[in-house]
Design an enzyme around this catalytic site. Structure first.
Site, PDB file in Angstrom:
ATOM      1  N   GLY A  51      14.715  -2.492 -15.944  1.00  0.00           N
ATOM      2  CA  GLY A  51      13.914  -2.764 -14.755  1.00  0.00           C
ATOM      3  C   GLY A  51      13.003  -3.964 -14.921  1.00  0.00           C
ATOM      4  N   THR A  52      12.264  -4.245 -13.871  1.00  0.00           N
ATOM      5  CA  THR A  52      11.357  -5.391 -13.833  1.00  0.00           C
ATOM      6  C   THR A  52      10.317  -5.326 -14.942  1.00  0.00           C
ATOM      7  OG1 THR A  52      11.672  -5.557 -11.456  1.00  0.00           O
ATOM      8  CG2 THR A  52       9.748  -6.656 -12.344  1.00  0.00           C
ATOM      9  N   ILE A  53       9.852  -4.125 -15.286  1.00  0.00           N
ATOM     10  CA  ILE A  53       8.837  -3.969 -16.328  1.00  0.00           C
ATOM     11  C   ILE A  53       9.308  -4.585 -17.648  1.00  0.00           C
ATOM     12  CG2 ILE A  53       9.571  -1.667 -17.086  1.00  0.00           C
ATOM     13  CD1 ILE A  53       6.529  -0.972 -17.304  1.00  0.00           C
ATOM     14  N   TYR A  69      15.623  -9.557 -10.781  1.00  0.00           N
ATOM     15  CA  TYR A  69      16.470  -9.188  -9.649  1.00  0.00           C
ATOM     16  C   TYR A  69      16.934 -10.387  -8.843  1.00  0.00           C
ATOM     17  CZ  TYR A  69      14.703  -4.508 -10.539  1.00  0.00           C
ATOM     18  OH  TYR A  69      14.373  -3.319 -11.104  1.00  0.00           O
TER      19      TYR A  69
END
Length: 161
Positions: free
Chosen positions: A10-12, A17
């Site tokens: 994910g972005t963390i 994206y």
């Protein structure tokens, strides 16, 4: 008792994206964020996925659930992309695992200077220490129970329903 952290990407973790056509690899390590913050809490980290959460499916959620069930810790922090975080929280909540499970992530790429990743990670770890067993989302200073949360895509935030 130690806290167990399960990482799914994910972005963390720096998954971008905007560049879905490129091969994605995480560029931010959760352990580095915690180490830089001098977190003294005892924890273990297990990386089980490296996915943009748009591609996390029920098979992945089953894997996450199995990892949670098989771990002897009763405090689980799950890092997860925000796009399908609610779906994963609901999936886990329905299982009634009798553990405290907190999902967190970031809206701003973990590699950006203004990322919310370190704050959200620290906030989620703190929340995990005081919450009763159940499944929660901890993002941007607010804790949501899995049964009454939605993601507001227009304003890019989580809200109670």
């Amino acid at each position: 008792m130690r806290t167990h952290i399960i990482s799914t990407g994910g972005t963390i973790e720096g998954l971008d994206y905007e560049n879905l056509n490129q091969k994605q690899t995480t560029t931010v390590a959760i352990d580095d964020i915690l180490s830089n913050a001098r977190v003294a809490l005892k924890y273990t980290i297990e990386k089980i996925l490296n996915k943009d959460s748009r591609f996390i499916n029920d098979d992945d959620r089953e894997l996450i659930a199995e990892k949670i069930k098989s771990n002897d810790s009763d405090k689980i922090l799950l890092t997860h992309g925000t796009i399908t975080m609610v779906e994963t929280a609901q999936f886990l909540g329905r299982l009634a695992l009798n553990k405290t499970i907190v999902l967190t992530g970031a809206f701003i790429l973990g590699t950006k200077k203004n990322t919310d990743a370190p704050f959200n990670l620290g906030f989620a770890l703190s929340a995990l220490q005081i919450l009763e067993p159940g499944v929660y989302i901890a993002m941007n200073g607010t804790i949501f129970n899995w049964v009454n949360v939605k993601k507001n895509n227009q304003n890019n935030r989580f809200e109670s329903i």
